[in-house]
Motif scaffolding. Structure first.
Motif, short mmCIF file in Angstrom:
data_model
loop_
_atom_site.label_atom_id
_atom_site.label_comp_id
_atom_site.label_asym_id
_atom_site.label_seq_id
_atom_site.Cartn_x
_atom_site.Cartn_y
_atom_site.Cartn_z
N PHE A 252 39.44 38.12 52.26
CA PHE A 252 40.52 36.84 51.91
C PHE A 252 40.40 35.53 52.25
O PHE A 252 41.05 34.79 52.04
CB PHE A 252 41.77 37.61 52.38
N VAL A 253 39.34 35.45 53.30
CA VAL A 253 38.97 34.06 53.89
C VAL A 253 37.56 33.69 53.46
O VAL A 253 37.64 32.48 52.83
CB VAL A 253 39.17 33.86 55.39
N ILE A 254 36.75 34.51 53.85
CA ILE A 254 35.19 34.12 53.57
C ILE A 254 34.86 33.99 52.14
O ILE A 254 34.39 33.01 51.49
CB ILE A 254 34.42 34.87 54.23
N LEU A 255 35.17 35.19 51.35
CA LEU A 255 34.77 35.65 50.06
C LEU A 255 35.42 34.27 49.01
O LEU A 255 34.85 33.70 48.37
CB LEU A 255 35.36 36.83 49.62
N PRO A 256 36.87 34.08 49.42
CA PRO A 256 37.15 32.87 48.33
C PRO A 256 36.73 31.64 48.74
O PRO A 256 36.54 30.73 47.90
CB PRO A 256 38.62 32.92 48.74
N ALA A 257 36.50 31.56 50.12
CA ALA A 257 35.75 30.18 50.47
C ALA A 257 34.40 29.89 49.65
O ALA A 257 34.20 28.83 49.49
CB ALA A 257 35.54 29.93 51.71
N VAL A 258 33.74 30.96 49.51
CA VAL A 258 32.48 30.71 49.13
C VAL A 258 32.35 31.00 47.52
O VAL A 258 31.09 31.23 46.97
CB VAL A 258 31.29 31.45 49.53
N THR A 259 33.45 31.13 46.67
CA THR A 259 33.27 31.27 45.37
C THR A 259 32.28 30.40 44.51
O THR A 259 31.57 30.92 43.78
CB THR A 259 34.72 31.25 44.55
N PRO A 260 32.40 28.99 44.85
CA PRO A 260 31.40 28.26 44.18
C PRO A 260 29.98 28.86 44.31
O PRO A 260 29.36 28.70 43.39
CB PRO A 260 31.58 26.80 44.39
N GLY A 261 29.59 29.02 45.57
CA GLY A 261 28.33 29.63 45.70
C GLY A 261 28.00 30.85 45.30
O GLY A 261 26.96 30.97 44.64
#
Lengths: 355, 274
Positions: A252-261
């Motif tokens: 819920f924190v890391i995955l959403p943060a890297v969505t553009p990646g």
């Protein structure tokens, strides 16, 4: 202000006089980088130049009426049977409409069939484009969940030792020759998946997609992993401080943060799969059908060029059409890579800088 | 320094050209590569002054090389197309010289377990053009026919299309595979498959007996039937030259057409023209 003032003199002190060899080294590096740049531009120009006859058909001069007799050498008196073969050859020669004199019409490009070797050639691009798209989507659908979860695991959860094992092994898969993957798909994956799903065509877009996924996984994995590793440590710290578990932090924190990646990784994977030739040539059955079933054989852009370019008559309509396909492939992969590289990366960086 | 270098280069060029007295380049059909290489090896071992260089690439590649003047002889597993002759004429004002150098039979592959033993040319045409879709229409089980063929760049594809299909287009659902081996492999793994290619004998496939029409007897694609012409799907293998052969090239071609050269054809697995 004070700080910068104090830095400047030190810098000045450090500037050494140029060494004699330096100029040549610099020039050498510049030449190399500009050469590769120039090569790309030249390929661009070459491919598009060969495509031009599609848009600006050459005027064909009337064929000379003078008839030359074709010669043969070393013939003995032909037997009855040989005569019959020759008759059939003559008949088929008469059937052949000279491809050179026909023009590529809009009608033949938009046809639903790819029949370039025909009395009435049809160069339907739609079934080929659709085929490429279908195989690529199957590959992305299989590869991305696996690769993204693998990246998440090795970046967040894996103990250091297994991380050191997993990362190089997956990246090794990227160096796998695609012929080998294609051969593996042709011989093994096709048989196994036909036994499981019991479909009719042994070679189809699903088999091709599975094989392509093997080629695409390392790309998506590497890019996603890099993106996760670039997440600043305070993301983790903040999440842990709020009482989140490791799983909650990751999902819920890391995955959403890297969505553009992740998006960039998928785009790069898409580009690779779209342009991949050998695997699809061997594993998809190469029948230009425009069907929606993933268990039907397909023919892709890249496989069409790979299979047909070697023996086509140079300068022919068929030749030009293959170059048109090449240009389309080029444009698609180029656009995807450009979007992934410039737009998405920038977005990701901005997000982490908190802009 | 420069002078020494120039002398070296010139020396190399002179001696390089002296190495072989006479070089004949042969390029073209992949089907014929093994045959052409065998010819070249044996001919060179008997004629020390001649160097024969053989490369494959495909019939179309060989013909383009002939048109561009980069090869002396072009191998082709199909007759030259009119459009190709037209190009040759533009360049050299000849239509090329054709030498029939061997014969080849084309087999139709079926899966081992397929109860269908023989097919007429008409039935094969029906299957490949899409008129016949189910095996029960030709005396087999009630199952859809899975059709395999070669890529449209292949000489075999063109030959089969012209002679068996009478120039009609293949059905779009035909799966085209690169190479005869791939077709044999695919048919051996697909119970209801049909394919075509050279006379290959592989595990898991059966070669269909072919009838010219419903009333004539069926023939197996074996050497006797192909040589005698009873087997209906046979083709020539060609060599093309830009003009009538002379000198070393003439000697080479005469040797290929001699009993000795034709004997090699049989050894490689094709059939002599004489």
């Amino acid at each position: 202000m004070k700080l910068s003032n104090s830095i400047v003199p030190i810098r000045k002190k450090l500037t050494l006089p140029r060494r004699p060899g330096e100029f040549f080294i610099e020039a050498g590096i510049k030449t190399v980088s500009f050469t590769s740049f120039a090569v790309i531009i030249l390929i661009f120009i070459f491919v598009f130049r060969e495509t031009l006859p599609v848009f600006f058909p050459k005027e064909h001069k009337a064929v000379q009426s003078e008839v030359l007799e074709s010669e043969s050498y070393g013939d003995t008196a032909p037997s009855e049977h040989d005569k019959e073969i020759q008759n059939r050859i003559d008949m088929s020669q008469a059937l052949e409409t000279s491809g050179e004199n026909g023009k590529i019409t809009m009608e033949s490009i938009t046809a639903a069939e790819w029949q370039p070797v025909s009395a009435k050639p049809r160069y339907g691009l739609w079934p080929l484009f659709f085929g490429s798209l279908k195989v690529t989507l199957v590959a992305i659908a299989i590869a991305s969940p696996l690769a993204i979860l693998a990246a998440l695991f090795s970046a967040v959860f894996a103990p250091k030792r297994s991380k050191e094992l997993i990362k190089p092994v997956i990246e090794l898969l990227a160096g796998f020759p695609s012929v080998v993957i294609g051969f593996f798909a042709l011989m093994t994956i096709a048989t196994i998946s036909q036994n499981i799903f019991g479909y009719q065509y042994r070679l189809n877009s699903f088999v091709g997609g599975v094989a392509l996924a093997l080629a695409v996984i390392p790309i998506i994995y590497t890019v996603t992993e890099d993106a996760i590793n670039s997440v600043p440590g305070y993301y983790f710290e903040a999440a842990y401080a709020l009482g989140a578990t490791k799983w909650q932090t990751a999902l819920f924190v890391i995955l959403p943060a890297v969505t553009p990646g992740i998006f960039a990784a998928m785009l790069l994977g898409f580009g690779r799969a779209f342009g991949e030739t050998m695997i699809v040539l061997m594993a998809t059955g190469n029948a230009a059908l425009g069907s929606f079933s993933i268990f039907d054989p397909v023919r892709t852009f890249s496989a069409t060029i790979g299979a047909e370019m070697a023996e086509v008559v140079f300068g022919d309509n068929h030749y030009t059409m293959l170059f048109l396909i090449g240009s389309l492939l080029f444009i698609v992969t180029f656009a995807l890579n450009a979007v992934a590289e410039f737009w998405v990366r920038n977005k990701l960086l901005k997000r982490f800088r908190g802009e | 320094m420069k002078n020494i270098l120039a002398a070296l280069v010139i020396g190399l060029m002179v001696f390089g050209f002296r190495g072989a007295e006479e070089t004949i380049t042969v390029k073209g059909s992949d089907t014929m590569v093994i045959l052409a290489q065998r010819w070249a090896e044996i001919y060179m071992s008997k004629h020390s002054g001649v160097n024969v260089q053989v490369t494959g690439g495909g019939s179309g590649v060989g013909i383009s090389a002939l048109i561009n003047g980069t090869t002396d002889i072009c191998n082709s597993s199909r007759p030259m197309k009119n459009s190709e002759r037209e190009k040759l004429k533009k360049r050299y004002n000849t239509l090329g010289v054709e030498v029939k150098c061997a014969k080849d039979g084309l087999s139709v592959y079926l899966h081992e377990s397929n109860p269908v033993r023989e097919l007429t040319l008409e039935q094969i045409k029906g299957i490949y053009t899409g008129k016949i879709k189910n095996w029960n229409e030709v005396g087999g089980p009630n199952a859809k026919i899975i059709i395999y063929g070669r890529e449209n760049s292949s000489g075999t594809y063109v030959y089969f299309k012209d002679f068996v299909l009478g120039g009609a287009d293949y059905i779009s659902s035909m799966q085209s595979l690169p190479g005869t081996a791939a077709v044999v492999n695919a048919v051996s793994k697909d119970k209801y498959a049909i394919g075509y290619g050279g006379a290959a004998y592989a595990k898991g496939i059966r070669l269909a007996k072919i009838k010219k029409d419903a009333n004539s007897p069926a023939y197996e694609p074996n050497p006797e039937n192909i040589k005698s012409g009873n087997y209906p799907i046979t083709r020539f293998l060609y060599m093309y030259l830009p003009s009538r052969p002379s000198g070393a090239i003439k000697e080479y071609i005469d040797w290929i057409l001699s009993p000795e050269g034709q004997n090699i054809v049989t050894k490689v697995g094709y059939f002599p023209v004489k």
